[in-house]
Design an enzyme around this catalytic site. Structure first.
Site, short mmCIF file in Angstrom:
data_model
loop_
_atom_site.label_atom_id
_atom_site.label_comp_id
_atom_site.label_asym_id
_atom_site.label_seq_id
_atom_site.Cartn_x
_atom_site.Cartn_y
_atom_site.Cartn_z
N VAL A 59 19.61 47.92 24.17
CA VAL A 59 19.89 48.42 25.52
C VAL A 59 20.76 47.39 26.22
CG1 VAL A 59 18.91 49.23 27.71
CG2 VAL A 59 17.59 49.49 25.59
N HIS A 60 21.98 47.79 26.60
CA HIS A 60 22.84 46.82 27.28
C HIS A 60 23.78 47.44 28.31
CE1 HIS A 60 25.96 48.33 24.59
NE2 HIS A 60 26.84 47.73 25.36
N ARG A 61 23.97 48.75 28.31
CA ARG A 61 24.93 49.38 29.21
C ARG A 61 24.54 49.19 30.67
NH1 ARG A 61 29.84 51.53 27.08
NH2 ARG A 61 29.42 52.08 24.91
N ARG A 110 21.68 40.04 29.42
CA ARG A 110 21.66 40.72 30.72
C ARG A 110 20.42 41.60 30.86
NH1 ARG A 110 26.74 43.58 31.14
NH2 ARG A 110 25.80 45.26 29.93
#
Length: 358
Positions: free
Chosen positions: A203-205, A240
């Protein structure tokens, strides 16, 4: 001919590796430029080492920051390099700030631009990546489309056919080249899993990490999928994402094992043996399709519709109930879909096409 090759993030390093190797094999001079958009060893340095790539000739060391800062810093940093080196063409790949900024700088300096992975569209202009794709496609001189569907889309947007070449996707080149190197039973033992008895997740968007309700929904869905399938979910988290989870005080549910960013061979080795992939990554949708690992995409849209059309992928968004339902359905499907992304010779096609043009 001297070919400029730009990278800035982990996916770009992976997908440009076949182009670098094709240049080396043909004795074609090339200039490898790294913007430093991903800048830690874990986020990019390990990839050069594992993939056997030469060190970049130049690293702009842009680092993190706002989109405006990154784009401005890349344009300012790359301009004197391009002016001094004057490559015949600058190849950029994908949809990052590095791609849009470097492509714009080269175009303004009269240097030809080639866009690798051209013609992808999510049709969601709220995504920064979508704007980068559109800008880069329309300023590029050469558009290397991964599929026929991408070529048709570019043609409909008014781009002349002679500027478009269907090459396949270079991610297939790298997966096929590195698959055996990544096959290691000791790796599964090290991560405490058995082949076919775990899920892999990323998960990074920004659309997911920057919206609390979506981030909560996704991790509830990952935990629910673990319970429903009776397998652990290994979640390789972008820094992030980890920071957002900590800032919001969100606890990762049972059955989800957080992992730091992994090297390419570690991730590929796990991915190839997973029961299912749950991701918001575009490149991993392609990789899963190539590996014949079913994918659940944690987004409301995708610029990789071919994977959905062949039955390898399904969109679940951030709804935890839908994520679980999609995971159940995809795990039960036969893994007999065709690979729509090419035959593993895309990097060679790109370089040979450029050399033939002189």
């Amino acid at each position: 001919m001297k070919i400029g090759i730009l990278v800035g993030t982990r996916p770009e390093i992976i997908k440009m590796a076949p182009v670098v190797r094709a240049c080396e094999a043909r004795g074609t001079p090339f200039l490898l430029i790294h913007t430093g958009q991903h800048y830690s060893f874990e986020m990019d340095g390990v990839f050069f080492r594992e993939l056997g790539l030469p060190a970049p000739h130049v690293n702009l060391e842009v680092g993190s920051g706002t989109q405006v800062y990154q784009i401005g810093a890349i344009i300012a940093g790359i301009a004197p390099i391009l002016e001094h080196e004057r490559p015949d063409v600058l190849l950029v790949e994908g949809d990052t700030n590095s791609v849009a900024a470097a492509g714009l700088a080269a175009q303004k300096m009269g240097i030809k631009v080639g866009h690798v992975e051209a013609g992808l569209r999510s049709f969601d202009r709220t995504m920064p990546e979508e704007i980068n794709r559109i800008l880069t496609d329309h300023l590029s001189d050469y558009l290397f489309a991964p599929t026929e569907q991408s070529r048709v889309l570019l043609h409909r947007e008014g781009i002349a056919d002679e500027r478009i070449v269907v090459t396949g996707n270079t991610v297939v080149d790298e997966v096929l080249l590195q698959r055996e190197r990544a096959r290691d039973p000791a790796r599964l033992e090290r991560f405490g899993v058995e082949s076919g008895r775990f899920a892999i997740a990323t998960v990074h968007r920004a659309e997911n990490t920057d919206v609390e309700s979506r981030l909560r929904g996704i991790f509830e869905g990952l935990s629910g999928a673990s319970r429903a399938l009776g397998i652990p979910v290994l979640a390789a988290l972008h820094p992030r994402t980890s920071k957002k989870l900590e800032a919001l005080g969100l606890e990762i549910g049972n059955g989800v094992r957080p992992l730091p960013p992994l090297g390419y061979l570690d991730f590929l080795g796990l991915h190839a043996e997973a029961a299912i992939t749950l991701t918001d990554s575009g490149g991993l949708q392609e990789e899963a399709c190539c590996l014949r690992v079913p994918a659940v995409t944690l987004r409301d849209n995708t610029e990789r519709p071919e994977s959905v059309e062949v039955g390898a992928n399904v969109l679940a968004g951030a709804d935890p109930v839908k994520i679980v339902a999609c995971a159940r359905a995809m795990v039960a499907k036969p893994r007999d879909w065709p690979n729509p992304y090419g035959d593993g010779h895309s990097g060679e096609r790109i370089v040979d096409w450029l050399l033939a043009r002189g």
